[in-house]
Design an enzyme around this catalytic site. Structure first.
Site: not given
Ligand code: KIV
Length: 260
Positions: A114, A183
């Site tokens: 991600k 988000e």
């Molecule tokens: O780092 C994380 O846990 C996240 C979530 C809050 C979406 O990016």
């Protein structure tokens, strides 16, 4: 639990209109409980910088930190999809991004990486995708840029920013993103993005009209010291940590969380 969950299965769930659940985990014991309770995706997020390490922001988190926690999670799980965060400045230029994505997959056992993104990363996402790296593009509030943003407030409230988030999601899907994470954006915008792209959209503070929800494990256990308004302490209605996780999973699946 028969078949391991895959990114392809998550896409099938979207096609069938079936919601799925994502939860952060950073260690073997919680990861095991997540898998047992039916969580579909574990996110080893850079939120670990705040909830594990006690920093004020996610900025200090390093590649080694993510890999350390991801290894702990991987040792305890067999079925869940493991999504790992690319930390701050670990994907600032293409060759560095490719090397670090490879590290997350080879050393951290990532099945999806991600990254906090925007349309400017279309080329990078395309390169990663063509090289077999499943990518989740994180849009809306991007906490790694907190020192530019100045606050963790909602994004996409004005029409120019909302249009940019929608068009970024469409461009990044075209570039090869397999998942989109939104988000802290208005629910109406999240609904529009979810309808406009064919890949699954995971929301946090983005309302209920998305394909999946993600929360930070310590928020659903009431252990973060502060529960964001979009989160919920599920432990108050359960008699164990596993029970709280199971309740979260069921509430996401049956659409009772988040409330309208
Ligand atoms: O780092 C994380 O846990 C996240 C979530 C809050 C979406 O990016």
């Amino acid at each position: 639990m028969s078949q391991p969950i895959t990114v392809k299965l998550l896409q099938d769930k979207k096609s069938r209109g079936e919601k799925f659940s994502v939860l952060t985990a950073y260690d073997a014991s919680i990861a095991r409980l997540c898998e047992k309770a039916g969580v579909d995706v574990i996110l080893v997020g850079d939120s670990l910088g705040m909830v594990i390490q006690g920093h004020d922001t996610t900025v200090p988190v390093t590649m080694d930190d993510i890999i350390y926690h991801a290894k702990c999670v991987a040792r305890a799980t067999t079925h869940v999809v493991k999504m790992l965060d690319m930390p701050f400045m670990s994907f600032a230029y293409p060759s560095q991004a490719i090397d670090n994505a490879a590290r997350l997959m080879q050393e951290g056992y990532a099945e999806v990486i991600k990254l906090e993104s925007g349309a400017h990363q279309s080329e990078l996402i395309s390169d990663l995708s063509l090289n077999g790296v499943p990518v989740c593009a994180h849009l809306g509030l991007t906490p790694q840029t907190i020192h530019k943003l100045g606050s963790y407030g909602k994004r996409g409230k004005d029409s120019a920013e909302a249009k940019k988030i929608l068009s970024d999601a469409e461009k990044l899907e075209k570039a090869g993103a397999d998942l989109i994470l939104l988000e802290c954006v208005p629910a109406a915008l999240a609904k529009q993005v979810t309808r406009s792209v064919s890949v699954p959209v995971i929301g946090i503070g983005a309302g209920r009209d998305v394909d999946a929800q993600v929360l930070v494990i310590y928020d659903i256990l009431g252990a973060s010291g502060y529960i964001p308004s979009f989160a919920k302490n599920f432990l108050t209605q359960a008699d164990s940590i596993e029970g709280a996780i199971r309740l979260y999973v069921e509430s996401v699946k049956n659409g009772s969380f988040p409330e309208a």
